[in-house]
Scaffold this motif. Structure first.
Motif, PDB file in Angstrom:
ATOM      1  N   ASP A   3       0.848  -1.266  -0.004  1.00  0.00           N
ATOM      2  CA  ASP A   3       0.093  -0.183  -0.117  1.00  0.00           C
ATOM      3  C   ASP A   3       0.966   1.385   0.025  1.00  0.00           C
ATOM      4  O   ASP A   3       0.259   2.293  -0.408  1.00  0.00           O
ATOM      5  CB  ASP A   3      -1.037  -0.006   1.209  1.00  0.00           C
ATOM      6  CG  ASP A   3      -0.483  -0.065   2.573  1.00  0.00           C
ATOM      7  OD1 ASP A   3       0.848  -0.582   2.490  1.00  0.00           O
ATOM      8  OD2 ASP A   3      -0.771   0.407   3.314  1.00  0.00           O
ATOM      9  N   VAL A   4       2.183   1.137   0.741  1.00  0.00           N
ATOM     10  CA  VAL A   4       2.878   2.256   0.761  1.00  0.00           C
ATOM     11  C   VAL A   4       3.510   2.648  -0.626  1.00  0.00           C
ATOM     12  O   VAL A   4       3.602   3.552  -1.045  1.00  0.00           O
ATOM     13  CB  VAL A   4       4.100   2.127   1.533  1.00  0.00           C
ATOM     14  CG1 VAL A   4       5.008   3.407   1.638  1.00  0.00           C
ATOM     15  CG2 VAL A   4       3.501   2.023   3.096  1.00  0.00           C
ATOM     16  N   SER A  22       2.245   1.615  -3.505  1.00  0.00           N
ATOM     17  CA  SER A  22       1.110   2.143  -4.348  1.00  0.00           C
ATOM     18  C   SER A  22       1.062   3.763  -4.284  1.00  0.00           C
ATOM     19  O   SER A  22       0.832   4.509  -5.210  1.00  0.00           O
ATOM     20  CB  SER A  22      -0.203   1.696  -4.101  1.00  0.00           C
ATOM     21  OG  SER A  22      -0.076   0.218  -4.412  1.00  0.00           O
ATOM     22  N   GLU A  23       1.274   4.251  -3.006  1.00  0.00           N
ATOM     23  CA  GLU A  23       0.981   5.706  -2.582  1.00  0.00           C
ATOM     24  C   GLU A  23       2.136   6.386  -3.252  1.00  0.00           C
ATOM     25  O   GLU A  23       1.933   7.443  -3.898  1.00  0.00           O
ATOM     26  CB  GLU A  23       0.940   5.763  -1.154  1.00  0.00           C
ATOM     27  CG  GLU A  23      -0.123   6.774  -0.483  1.00  0.00           C
ATOM     28  CD  GLU A  23       0.072   6.872   0.765  1.00  0.00           C
ATOM     29  OE1 GLU A  23      -0.226   8.061   1.183  1.00  0.00           O
ATOM     30  OE2 GLU A  23       0.177   5.780   1.541  1.00  0.00           O
ATOM     31  N   ARG A  46       1.510   6.630  -7.169  1.00  0.00           N
ATOM     32  CA  ARG A  46       0.707   7.577  -7.523  1.00  0.00           C
ATOM     33  C   ARG A  46       1.126   8.936  -7.555  1.00  0.00           C
ATOM     34  O   ARG A  46       1.238   9.841  -8.295  1.00  0.00           O
ATOM     35  CB  ARG A  46      -0.656   7.614  -6.539  1.00  0.00           C
ATOM     36  CG  ARG A  46      -1.411   6.453  -6.695  1.00  0.00           C
ATOM     37  CD  ARG A  46      -2.984   6.679  -6.157  1.00  0.00           C
ATOM     38  NE  ARG A  46      -2.491   6.709  -4.601  1.00  0.00           N
ATOM     39  CZ  ARG A  46      -2.708   5.881  -3.716  1.00  0.00           C
ATOM     40  NH1 ARG A  46      -3.052   4.553  -4.468  1.00  0.00           N
ATOM     41  NH2 ARG A  46      -2.617   5.885  -2.537  1.00  0.00           N
ATOM     42  N   GLY A  47       1.937   9.131  -6.240  1.00  0.00           N
ATOM     43  CA  GLY A  47       2.833  10.540  -6.199  1.00  0.00           C
ATOM     44  C   GLY A  47       3.699  10.756  -7.339  1.00  0.00           C
ATOM     45  O   GLY A  47       3.772  11.961  -7.660  1.00  0.00           O
ATOM     46  N   VAL A  50       6.654  12.980  -1.476  1.00  0.00           N
ATOM     47  CA  VAL A  50       6.586  11.731  -2.016  1.00  0.00           C
ATOM     48  C   VAL A  50       7.761  10.959  -1.026  1.00  0.00           C
ATOM     49  O   VAL A  50       7.575   9.805  -0.325  1.00  0.00           O
ATOM     50  CB  VAL A  50       7.016  11.394  -3.434  1.00  0.00           C
ATOM     51  CG1 VAL A  50       7.222  10.102  -3.847  1.00  0.00           C
ATOM     52  CG2 VAL A  50       5.825  12.027  -4.246  1.00  0.00           C
ATOM     53  N   LEU A 105       6.892   9.816   2.476  1.00  0.00           N
ATOM     54  CA  LEU A 105       6.088   8.518   2.456  1.00  0.00           C
ATOM     55  C   LEU A 105       7.033   7.459   2.790  1.00  0.00           C
ATOM     56  O   LEU A 105       7.000   6.393   3.716  1.00  0.00           O
ATOM     57  CB  LEU A 105       5.463   7.970   1.356  1.00  0.00           C
ATOM     58  CG  LEU A 105       4.209   8.939   0.984  1.00  0.00           C
ATOM     59  CD1 LEU A 105       3.713   8.789  -0.466  1.00  0.00           C
ATOM     60  CD2 LEU A 105       3.136   8.730   1.891  1.00  0.00           C
ATOM     61  N   LYS A 136       7.022   5.889   6.374  1.00  0.00           N
ATOM     62  CA  LYS A 136       6.233   4.195   6.505  1.00  0.00           C
ATOM     63  C   LYS A 136       7.290   3.396   5.795  1.00  0.00           C
ATOM     64  O   LYS A 136       7.007   2.133   5.343  1.00  0.00           O
ATOM     65  CB  LYS A 136       5.067   4.356   5.447  1.00  0.00           C
ATOM     66  CG  LYS A 136       4.011   5.121   6.032  1.00  0.00           C
ATOM     67  CD  LYS A 136       2.798   5.316   5.049  1.00  0.00           C
ATOM     68  CE  LYS A 136       1.845   6.441   5.625  1.00  0.00           C
ATOM     69  NZ  LYS A 136       0.729   6.597   4.712  1.00  0.00           N
TER      70      LYS A 136
END
Length: 299
Positions: A4-5, A7-8, A11-12, A34, A37, A41
């Motif tokens: 999930d990290v 994926s974030e 996207r960024g 970005v 993140l 995480k």
């Protein structure tokens, strides 16, 4: 890193790649978001954390090659974290990295404001200026001029790229601030250049040899001003690219390359430079990339 990290982060990075509205200053701060993140995480071991920061940083540097501030801020952060990693444990390293991103975001905004103030200093009351493309720095110049209660009239080229007019976006925003802005067709540069007293443009990158990368049609505007009007670039020194000269650069679609001989001066937060006098500043920025390259090679 967790899926999930990642994926974030993806996207960024993609948002920065696809953004054709905001300038280099804004997108460089998005790049730091970005990296936050990764910092917040990222992996649970120091080596994996550094590797993750390196990998994402490398991708951010490459995502918009025409925009030097992205590479400069990313390289600066990696440099600081790498230097500290020799002595600090992971928890302390995360805290330092996060603090450094906040510091870099603040300093980039302050540099923009100071560069704009320097640019505003060359504008006289009732001055007439021509510009092109969309630039948050140039917009800040005119806002500063207005705050100083100096009147200025701005001619803005449409700066069309495909179906978008970046000049119209700029003109609309200036009009909202009650600054006179006149939109000029790109094909009519020569017809209107005689109505103004100087040219001010922003920058996406200033290259090692003093050349400029900026949105269309900056090159045509510089040619029209040659021998008639001063042509100034206003930008933060973060937009200096110490790694590339005009002989090496591959401009992105929608960007122009302007040779140094068409530039009167480069106005920054540190003062005004002639294109041929950038070497000391370029050397200062390049040290971050030296460590960056070594770091990638050694890990």
């Amino acid at each position: 890193m967790k899926i999930d990290v990642m994926s974030e982060i993806e996207r960024g990075i993609e948002e920065i790649r696809a953004d054709r509205l905001h300038g280099a200053s804004q997108l460089s701060r998005q790049a730091l978001e970005v990296l936050k993140l990764v910092i917040e995480k990222g992996s649970d071991t120091k080596d994996d954390f550094l590797e993750g920061l390196k990998n994402v940083g490398d991708r951010l540097i490459k995502v918009r090659p025409s925009m030097a501030p992205i590479a400069n801020l990313v390289a600066s952060l990696v440099y600081e974290v790498f230097q500290a990693s020799k002595e600090k444990k992971l928890h302390s390293l995360r805290n330092l990295a996060y603090s450094k991103t906040e510091e870099l975001e603040r300093s980039s905004k302050i540099s923009l404001e100071k560069a704009a103030a320097q640019g505003a200093g060359i504008i006289e009351d009732n001055d007439k200026i021509m510009t092109c493309s969309y630039s948050s720095t140039i917009k800040e110049v005119f806002r500063t001029v207005s705050e100083c209660e100096k009147k200025v009239r701005v001619w803005i080229l449409e700066s069309k790229d495909k179906d978008k007019s970046y000049g119209k976006i700029m003109a609309d925003e200036l009009c909202q601030q009650r600054i006179f802005a006149r939109l000029v067709p790109d094909i009519a540069i020569k017809d209107y250049i005689t109505e103004v007293r100087k040219v001010l443009v922003g920058a996406d990158s200033v290259l090692r040899d003093g050349s400029l990368i900026n949105g269309l049609p900056t090159y045509e505007l510089a040619l029209a001003a040659k021998g008639k009007l001063p042509f100034y670039v206003v930008c933060e020194t973060l937009k200096f690219n110490p790694r590339v000269s005009s002989m090496q650069v591959k401009s992105e679609e929608g960007f122009d390359l302007i040779p140094p001989e068409l530039i009167t001066g480069i106005i920054t937060e540190a003062g005004t430079f002639k294109p041929e006098n950038l070497a000391p500043r370029m050397k200062e920025l390049d040290r971050y990339f030296g460590v960056f390259r070594t770091f990638f090679t050694n890990r």
